[in-house]
Enzyme design. Structure first.
Site, PDB file in Angstrom:
ATOM      1  N   GLU A  48       0.826  -1.205   0.000  1.00 20.75           N
ATOM      2  CA  GLU A  48       0.000   0.000   0.000  1.00 20.75           C
ATOM      3  C   GLU A  48       0.863   1.259   0.000  1.00 20.75           C
ATOM      4  OE1 GLU A  48      -3.996   1.524   2.420  1.00 20.75           O
ATOM      5  OE2 GLU A  48      -2.699  -0.014   3.276  1.00 20.75           O
ATOM      6  N   LYS A 117      -9.240   3.512  -2.618  1.00 17.39           N
ATOM      7  CA  LYS A 117      -9.630   2.704  -1.459  1.00 17.39           C
ATOM      8  C   LYS A 117     -11.036   3.091  -1.008  1.00 17.39           C
ATOM      9  CE  LYS A 117      -7.583   1.024   2.875  1.00 17.39           C
ATOM     10  NZ  LYS A 117      -6.399   1.133   3.766  1.00 17.39           N
ATOM     11  N   CYS A 178      -5.957  -3.502   1.794  1.00 13.88           N
ATOM     12  CA  CYS A 178      -5.695  -3.640   3.225  1.00 13.88           C
ATOM     13  C   CYS A 178      -6.955  -3.751   4.078  1.00 13.88           C
ATOM     14  CB  CYS A 178      -4.829  -2.472   3.699  1.00 13.88           C
ATOM     15  SG  CYS A 178      -4.038  -2.787   5.312  1.00 13.88           S
ATOM     16  N   SER A 367      21.198  -1.738  33.928  1.00  8.71           N
ATOM     17  CA  SER A 367      20.935  -1.652  35.367  1.00  8.71           C
ATOM     18  C   SER A 367      21.185  -2.968  36.093  1.00  8.71           C
ATOM     19  CB  SER A 367      19.480  -1.237  35.584  1.00  8.71           C
ATOM     20  OG  SER A 367      18.602  -2.279  35.164  1.00  8.71           O
TER      21      SER A 367
END
Length: 717
Positions: A48, A117, A178, A367
């Site tokens: 896309e 789309k 999509c 750490s």
């Protein structure tokens, strides 16, 4: 066989496009078309919005983005690479002063169709209607007048724009974009009933832990009842934001996957191919009920092209194409475990970010705890992927590695050893104080040795003392820890100053360590705050969780522990066992004979409980009261209603009063559906009535009236 053999090879692609990188995107698109043609493809489908990149966001509102997209398309149309093949390419198009997210179907220097789309992605990470308008005229098309730079190439003045399908000499294919696959009434259904046999889906779908299964099932379902061939192409890589697009291009036939690409890869262009028989689709569609529905379906406008997608009768099949026909009929879909996803997804994202930011490496304040450990192991996983790609001869990866390590242009350096490469680009530092333990210092050093990072070990007590003394000089009061007789305010302030000074030191070392090592450039600082700590607000604002990017910022503590247990064996790192056994602690308060600081004790809840609260709050959209009612059923056998009520109230109080910290969160890799990433994924205010008087009162009233099932459960046990 009792019918004509009509074999065709189609290719779906995963391209690592980058927002606004028009030159690079053009080169990757042309490379994908060249590969498709070389292997005999007749139809090429890309991801896309592949020309500008999917993640341009508000840049889509700029005329420049549309102009440059047309300029790139003109070069694609003019290229000889696009001759003899149908190409499905994505870009924004302005039609009648409205911006659309479009697929442009081209063949032999002609535009066949511009298909906008129809259904937009508008939740979670997506805001498509902010930039684009959906096409609201199903089965209709209009004339679109082309810009002159396109007319000069195609010799066309206008082309069809709208909802139509492409009819070739031998079949018919239609486009689905999509989100349209995820909608209840997807376009592939009416298209399939009207005789469309091939569906293309060009996607910009991001990675999220445990998400791929949903996508695969939707692709399979699309043609299970309907019949047909489904070609799914997806973006792959980091195109400039928190999302990693995880590729996994696929081809499905009649509800079964026949080809699948990788989900995580350092490659810029990846090809997925399958050779199938169109007659399989036609045979699948002989059901009577389907035929009756098809006979009564509305017609789709068809754009005709004098080109065949299938090979001729009994034409020889190339060796590389034969697996789908002569070998195994169907493909077993590859799903990574969540632990593998954590090892691979953030690692690929980190590599894209590092090479595209053109910096010289990463810096992590170690750490000795599991969060900074997980961040460092993910960086090491990235180095492993780089080494694997280098051993395969991936020259793009090798060239990027040479540049960031400062190798000259004529260098023959190949990053084939992940630990050696880590030592060049990965820097760690343990910043101890008088409150730090020997165990955390030792774990940090042993981890750096296992990974191969360039490690620095220091004590910062003099810096902390200077700050305390400065405050005392100005105010006449020298703050003390709680264990030394200080107030809660003093105790908290002394913890926070240690954490904030670590952030300052981290940036100083990140800027100067390459200089110390005789190199140029700087390092990116990685954050190590997990999603649960961010959700609860259990972090100091502008402390060492403040960084350039954070690969674990959307991953739960529970999943991070599982990842470390996986990496211990997968990466052959026995040292990781000690991190799993260690009690999570900030080590910001003095250790005494009767007190050792513990994260879960400080928070008043466990990390597992935080994950539950996070999912209820975000994914299941629960407020305080509905969270309580759900947990009464889920936890009622272990805790009483009043105990559950207290936990719920504590969580929402701490979440609400710390919500302001989310506005300064380090940009993090998105991996979890309950991420509290403010104003991006999680649109909620940061100033709350933190004690929720109305909501908490109702919880207390209901809790008092409910029976206590936990006692009965204890007796039966």
């Amino acid at each position: 066989m009792g019918h004509l053999i009509t074999l065709a090879t189609w290719y779906g692609f995963a391209l690592n496009q980058w927002s606004l990188d028009f030159q690079g995107n053009l080169e990757r698109i042309l490379a994908s078309i060249a590969i498709a043609k070389e292997r005999g493809a007749t139809l090429r489908v890309g991801p896309e919005l592949e020309i500008p990149g999917y993640g341009c966001q508000d840049h889509f509102l700029e005329g420049d983005t549309v102009l440059h997209s047309w300029e790139v398309l003109a070069k694609i149309l003019a290229s000889d690479e696009t001759l003899g093949i149908v190409c499905d390419i994505g870009m924004p198009v302005i039609h009648k002063n409205v911006i659309y997210n479009c697929r442009v179907i081209i063949h032999d220097r002609k535009i066949l169709l511009i298909r906008p789309k129809m259904w937009m992605a508008d939740d979670g990470n997506y805001r498509e209607t902010r930039w684009f308008t959906p096409w609201m005229k199903p089965r209709q098309w209009e004339d679109h007048y082309l810009p002159r730079i396109i007319q000069a190439v195609t010799k066309q003045t206008k082309v069809p724009f709208g909802d139509a399908v492409i009819s070739t000499l031998d079949t018919c294919f239609g486009v689905e974009l999509c989100e349209e696959l995820f909608t209840p009434s997807s376009p592939h259904i009416p298209m399939g009933l009207d005789g469309v046999e091939i569906f293309t889906n060009s996607s910009g779908s991001h990675h999220e832990l445990r998400k791929l299964y949903t996508r695969v099932e939707l692709i399979k379902e699309a043609t299970l009842k309907l019949g047909g061939i489904y070609l799914y192409a997806n973006q792959q890589g980091c195109d400039g934001d928190r999302l990693y697009y995880d590729g996994c291009a696929m081809i499905a036939v009649n509800g079964r996957i026949v080809a699948q690409g990788s989900q995580f890869s350092l490659s810029d262009v990846e090809v997925v191919t399958a050779t199938v028989d169109i007659e399989d689709v036609r045979a699948h569609r002989t059901g009577r009920s389907r035929s009756m529905q098809g006979a009564s379906s509305e017609n789709y406008p068809r754009i005709e092209v004098q080109f065949a997608l299938t090979r001729g009768k009994f034409e020889e099949v190339k060796d590389e194409d034969s697996a789908g026909v002569l070998g195994p009929k169907y493909y077993d879909v590859k799903f990574h475990s969540p632990e593998e996803e954590i090892a691979l997804g953030p690692a690929c994202w980190l590599w894209d970010y590092l090479r595209r930011s053109r910096t010289q490496g990463y810096f992590v304040p170690l750490s000795g705890g599991i969060d900074s450990c997980a961040t460092s192991v993910i960086v090491f996983s990235m180095c492993r992927l780089v080494a694997e790609a280098a051993r395969r001869g991936d020259m793009t990866v090798i060239a990027d590695a040479r540049r960031m390590t400062g190798e000259p242009q004529d260098s023959t350096y190949v990053p084939s050893d992940p630990r050696e490469f880590a030592n060049r680009i990965f820097h760690t530092c343990y910043m101890g104080t008088e409150n730090s333990s020997a165990e955390t210092r030792k774990r940090a050093k042993q981890l750096s040795e296992a990974i191969g990072s360039y490690h620095v070990d220091l004590n910062m007590d003099s810096v902390v003392t200077a700050m305390r003394n400065l405050f005392g000089l100005v105010t006449g009061i020298r703050p003390q820890f709680r264990s030394q007789g200080g107030t809660e305010a003093e105790n908290l302030a002394l913890q926070n100053i240690q954490a904030r000074l670590r952030m300052v030191l981290a940036y100083m070392f990140a800027q100067l360590l390459p200089f110390v090592r005789g190199k140029s450039g700087g390092l990116l600082v990685l954050g190590s705050a997990n999603v649960d700590e961010s959700l609860r607000g259990y972090l100091t604002k502008y402390d060492c969780s403040s960084a350039d990017i954070n690969p674990i910022g959307s991953i739960s503590k529970t999943d991070l522990k599982k990842f470390i247990a996986y990496a211990q064996h997968a990466f052959d790192m026995p040292i990781l066992e000690s991190f799993l056994k260690a009690t999570p602690t900030a080590e910001l308060e003095p250790i005494t004979e009767t007190y050792v600081q513990s994260d879960e004790a400080d928070m008043g809840m466990t990390y597992d409980e935080l994950s539950v609260f996070g999912r209820l709050r975000k994914v299941e959209k629960c407020g305080p009261y509905s969270t309580f009612t759900k947990l009464v059923h889920e936890w009622g056998a272990v805790l009483s209603p009043t105990q559950i009520a207290e936990k719920v109230k504590l969580f929402f109080f701490e979440y609400a009063r710390n919500r302001h910290k989310m506005t300064t969160l380090t940009p993090a890799y998105h991996a979890e559906s309950y991420s509290p990433d403010d104003n991006r994924f999680d649109l909620r205010p940061f100033l709350y009535p933190a004690r929720f008087p109305w909501q908490f009162k109702k919880i207390d009233e209901v809790a008092a009236a409910l029976p206590d099932r936990s006692n009965r459960k204890a007796k039966t046990d």
